[in-house]
Design an enzyme around this catalytic site. Structure first.
Site, PDB file in Angstrom:
ATOM      1  N   LYS A  13       0.837  -1.211   0.000  1.00 38.00           N
ATOM      2  CA  LYS A  13       0.000   0.000   0.000  1.00 38.00           C
ATOM      3  C   LYS A  13       0.870   1.259   0.000  1.00 38.00           C
ATOM      4  CE  LYS A  13      -1.941  -1.199   3.895  1.00 38.00           C
ATOM      5  NZ  LYS A  13      -1.170  -2.414   4.146  1.00 38.00           N
ATOM      6  N   ARG A  88      -9.355   0.742   8.793  1.00 42.09           N
ATOM      7  CA  ARG A  88      -8.909  -0.621   9.054  1.00 42.09           C
ATOM      8  C   ARG A  88      -9.963  -1.428   9.800  1.00 42.09           C
ATOM      9  NH1 ARG A  88      -2.966   0.256   9.035  1.00 42.09           N
ATOM     10  NH2 ARG A  88      -1.891  -1.626   9.633  1.00 42.09           N
ATOM     11  N   ARG A 127      11.827  -5.672   4.820  1.00 41.96           N
ATOM     12  CA  ARG A 127      11.594  -4.256   4.507  1.00 41.96           C
ATOM     13  C   ARG A 127      12.630  -3.356   5.189  1.00 41.96           C
ATOM     14  NH1 ARG A 127       5.724  -1.885   5.351  1.00 41.96           N
ATOM     15  NH2 ARG A 127       5.977  -2.773   7.425  1.00 41.96           N
ATOM     16  N   ARG A 160      12.060  -1.417  10.665  1.00 45.30           N
ATOM     17  CA  ARG A 160      11.051  -1.058  11.656  1.00 45.30           C
ATOM     18  C   ARG A 160      11.013  -2.110  12.758  1.00 45.30           C
ATOM     19  NH1 ARG A 160       5.598   0.249   8.338  1.00 45.30           N
ATOM     20  NH2 ARG A 160       4.753  -0.987  10.048  1.00 45.30           N
ATOM     21  N   ARG A 171       0.595  -9.250  13.255  1.00 40.76           N
ATOM     22  CA  ARG A 171      -0.149  -8.207  12.524  1.00 40.76           C
ATOM     23  C   ARG A 171      -1.057  -8.820  11.463  1.00 40.76           C
ATOM     24  NH1 ARG A 171       4.433  -5.601  12.025  1.00 40.76           N
ATOM     25  NH2 ARG A 171       4.349  -4.881   9.882  1.00 40.76           N
TER      26      ARG A 171
HETATM   27  P1  AP5 Z   1       4.905  -1.681   1.864  1.00 41.56           P
HETATM   28  O1  AP5 Z   1       4.490  -0.876   0.686  1.00 41.56           O
HETATM   29  O2  AP5 Z   1       5.720  -1.013   2.917  1.00 41.56           O
HETATM   30  O3  AP5 Z   1       3.643  -2.421   2.528  1.00 41.56           O
HETATM   31  P2  AP5 Z   1       2.329  -1.798   3.173  1.00 41.56           P
HETATM   32  O4  AP5 Z   1       1.158  -2.476   2.562  1.00 41.56           O
HETATM   33  O5  AP5 Z   1       2.375  -0.305   3.078  1.00 41.56           O
HETATM   34  O6  AP5 Z   1       2.483  -2.272   4.665  1.00 41.56           O
HETATM   35  P3  AP5 Z   1       2.294  -1.332   5.958  1.00 41.56           P
HETATM   36  O7  AP5 Z   1       3.592  -0.995   6.552  1.00 41.56           O
HETATM   37  O8  AP5 Z   1       1.403  -0.174   5.711  1.00 41.56           O
HETATM   38  O9  AP5 Z   1       1.484  -2.262   6.832  1.00 41.56           O
HETATM   39  P4  AP5 Z   1       1.453  -2.393   8.343  1.00 41.56           P
HETATM   40  O10 AP5 Z   1       0.049  -2.701   8.663  1.00 41.56           O
HETATM   41  O11 AP5 Z   1       2.451  -3.377   8.735  1.00 41.56           O
HETATM   42  O12 AP5 Z   1       1.948  -1.039   8.997  1.00 41.56           O
HETATM   43  P5  AP5 Z   1       1.272   0.364   9.302  1.00 41.56           P
HETATM   44  O13 AP5 Z   1       2.376   1.319   9.303  1.00 41.56           O
HETATM   45  O14 AP5 Z   1       0.099   0.650   8.430  1.00 41.56           O
HETATM   46  O15 AP5 Z   1       5.690  -2.970   1.293  1.00 41.56           O
HETATM   47  C1  AP5 Z   1       6.212  -3.956   2.178  1.00 41.56           C
HETATM   48  C2  AP5 Z   1       7.553  -4.473   1.608  1.00 41.56           C
HETATM   49  O16 AP5 Z   1       7.301  -5.188   0.392  1.00 41.56           O
HETATM   50  C3  AP5 Z   1       8.567  -3.378   1.267  1.00 41.56           C
HETATM   51  O17 AP5 Z   1       9.841  -3.826   1.589  1.00 41.56           O
HETATM   52  C4  AP5 Z   1       8.412  -3.185  -0.261  1.00 41.56           C
HETATM   53  O18 AP5 Z   1       9.624  -2.764  -0.859  1.00 41.56           O
HETATM   54  C5  AP5 Z   1       8.028  -4.595  -0.705  1.00 41.56           C
HETATM   55  N1  AP5 Z   1       7.109  -4.610  -1.853  1.00 41.56           N
HETATM   56  C6  AP5 Z   1       6.036  -3.801  -2.067  1.00 41.56           C
HETATM   57  N2  AP5 Z   1       5.416  -4.147  -3.214  1.00 41.56           N
HETATM   58  C7  AP5 Z   1       6.109  -5.196  -3.730  1.00 41.56           C
HETATM   59  C8  AP5 Z   1       5.950  -6.003  -4.913  1.00 41.56           C
HETATM   60  N3  AP5 Z   1       4.948  -5.797  -5.795  1.00 41.56           N
HETATM   61  N4  AP5 Z   1       6.855  -7.011  -5.114  1.00 41.56           N
HETATM   62  C9  AP5 Z   1       7.865  -7.241  -4.221  1.00 41.56           C
HETATM   63  N5  AP5 Z   1       8.062  -6.501  -3.106  1.00 41.56           N
HETATM   64  C10 AP5 Z   1       7.186  -5.495  -2.854  1.00 41.56           C
HETATM   65  O19 AP5 Z   1       0.712   0.143  10.784  1.00 41.56           O
HETATM   66  C11 AP5 Z   1       1.589  -0.062  11.876  1.00 41.56           C
HETATM   67  C12 AP5 Z   1       0.766  -0.094  13.178  1.00 41.56           C
HETATM   68  O20 AP5 Z   1       0.125   1.189  13.371  1.00 41.56           O
HETATM   69  C13 AP5 Z   1      -0.372  -1.104  13.226  1.00 41.56           C
HETATM   70  O21 AP5 Z   1       0.091  -2.378  13.633  1.00 41.56           O
HETATM   71  C14 AP5 Z   1      -1.308  -0.454  14.252  1.00 41.56           C
HETATM   72  O22 AP5 Z   1      -0.836  -0.654  15.550  1.00 41.56           O
HETATM   73  C15 AP5 Z   1      -1.175   1.022  13.945  1.00 41.56           C
HETATM   74  N6  AP5 Z   1      -2.190   1.515  12.981  1.00 41.56           N
HETATM   75  C16 AP5 Z   1      -1.937   2.044  11.743  1.00 41.56           C
HETATM   76  N7  AP5 Z   1      -3.090   2.386  11.148  1.00 41.56           N
HETATM   77  C17 AP5 Z   1      -4.093   2.076  12.005  1.00 41.56           C
HETATM   78  C18 AP5 Z   1      -5.518   2.157  11.938  1.00 41.56           C
HETATM   79  N8  AP5 Z   1      -6.147   2.651  10.850  1.00 41.56           N
HETATM   80  N9  AP5 Z   1      -6.227   1.714  13.004  1.00 41.56           N
HETATM   81  C19 AP5 Z   1      -5.622   1.219  14.109  1.00 41.56           C
HETATM   82  N10 AP5 Z   1      -4.271   1.104  14.237  1.00 41.56           N
HETATM   83  C20 AP5 Z   1      -3.511   1.525  13.179  1.00 41.56           C
END
Ligand code: AP5
Length: 213
Positions: A13, A88, A127, A160, A171
């Site tokens: 994403k 979410r 990552r 991270r 997660r």
């Molecule tokens: P990347 O693009 O970083 O993945 P992503 O889908 O953005 O994953 P997130 O980091 O957003 O998900 P998350 O839920 O873990 O963390 P968030 O920060 O939202 O890609 C991942 C890897 O794959 C990278 O290395 C990239 O290079 C590689 N890649 C990408 N596309 C590829 C492809 N096509 N082919 C090969 N490799 C590829 O959330 C963290 C925490 O915050 C949560 O646990 C929660 O505690 C809190 N939080 C955040 N939002 C909320 C909410 N709305 N409600 C409640 N708590 C929340």
């Protein structure tokens, strides 16, 4: 225009939102990045959120809804927003819809990047993120030109805290229990466009652009 990105942790994403913000000149809002910023700055929200994040649990809906709705009201959001990581849960989706309706707006598209579970763990545990500009890399799938250094700003890359295998597994289980059911909310409203996220990054971008035509 309001576009939301849906998909499991590691589905891509953030990666795709970064590409599309350039192409579409829209604002990228990442709930995870905002929460990490609050934690770094030691705000009240950051202090509360860090406990949930370190346990790989979702931050309570009321806190996250207030943070995002406030951000959407800022003047720079007028040019259009790519929402990554929010909503979410069903209450988050409903609160977003209500807040947008009050301003005569709506979600224009929900882009669902679907990736097999097996791939996600490898993506998260490999990552790397830039400490300065936040650009995301992968040790194998999207490496930087120079190991440990960001191609764009020359800053250090780090892993991270929640990108260990154990955290990723937790997660994903939270995602399947609390977030996946919400995807139906957008499917039922004919807003969902699903793409196969298990393809090269450029190909996923092309498919997402087709969704937005
Ligand atoms: P990347 O693009 O970083 O993945 P992503 O889908 O953005 O994953 P997130 O980091 O957003 O998900 P998350 O839920 O873990 O963390 P968030 O920060 O939202 O890609 C991942 C890897 O794959 C990278 O290395 C990239 O290079 C590689 N890649 C990408 N596309 C590829 C492809 N096509 N082919 C090969 N490799 C590829 O959330 C963290 C925490 O915050 C949560 O646990 C929660 O505690 C809190 N939080 C955040 N939002 C909320 C909410 N709305 N409600 C409640 N708590 C929340």
């Amino acid at each position: 225009m309001i576009i939301i990105f849906l998909g499991a942790p590691g589905a891509g994403k953030g990666t795709q939102a970064e590409v599309l913000q350039e192409r579409l000149s829209m604002l990228h809002i990442s709930s995870g990045n905002m929460l990490r910023d609050h934690t770094r700055r030691g705000t009240e929200l950051g202090k509360i959120a860090s406990g949930y994040m370190s346990r790989n649990e979702l931050v309570p809906d009321d806190l996250i809804i207030e943070m995002i709705i406030d951000r959407l009201a800022a003047p720079d959001a007028e040019r259009g927003v790519l929402l990554d990581g929010f909503p979410r849960t069903l209450p988050q989706a409903e609160a977003l819809e209500a807040a947008l309706n009050l301003r005569g707006k709506m979600v224009n598209a929900a882009l669902y990047i679907n990736v097999d579970d097996g791939v996600l763990i490898d993506r998260l545990s490999g990552r790397l993120t830039c400490r300065n500009c936040g650009h995301v890399y992968h040790q194998i799938f999207a490496p930087p030109k120079v190991e440990g250094i960001c191609d764009f700003c020359g800053s250090e890359l780090y892993q991270r805290e929640d990108d260990t295998r154990e955290s990723a597994i937790k997660r994903l289980s939270v995602y399947f229990n609390q977030t996946l059911p919400m995807i139906e909310y957008y499917r039922e409203r004919s807003m969902l466009c699903e793409v196969n996220g298990d393809q090269p990054i450029d190909k996923v971008t092309e498919d997402l652009m087709v969704c937005l035509r």
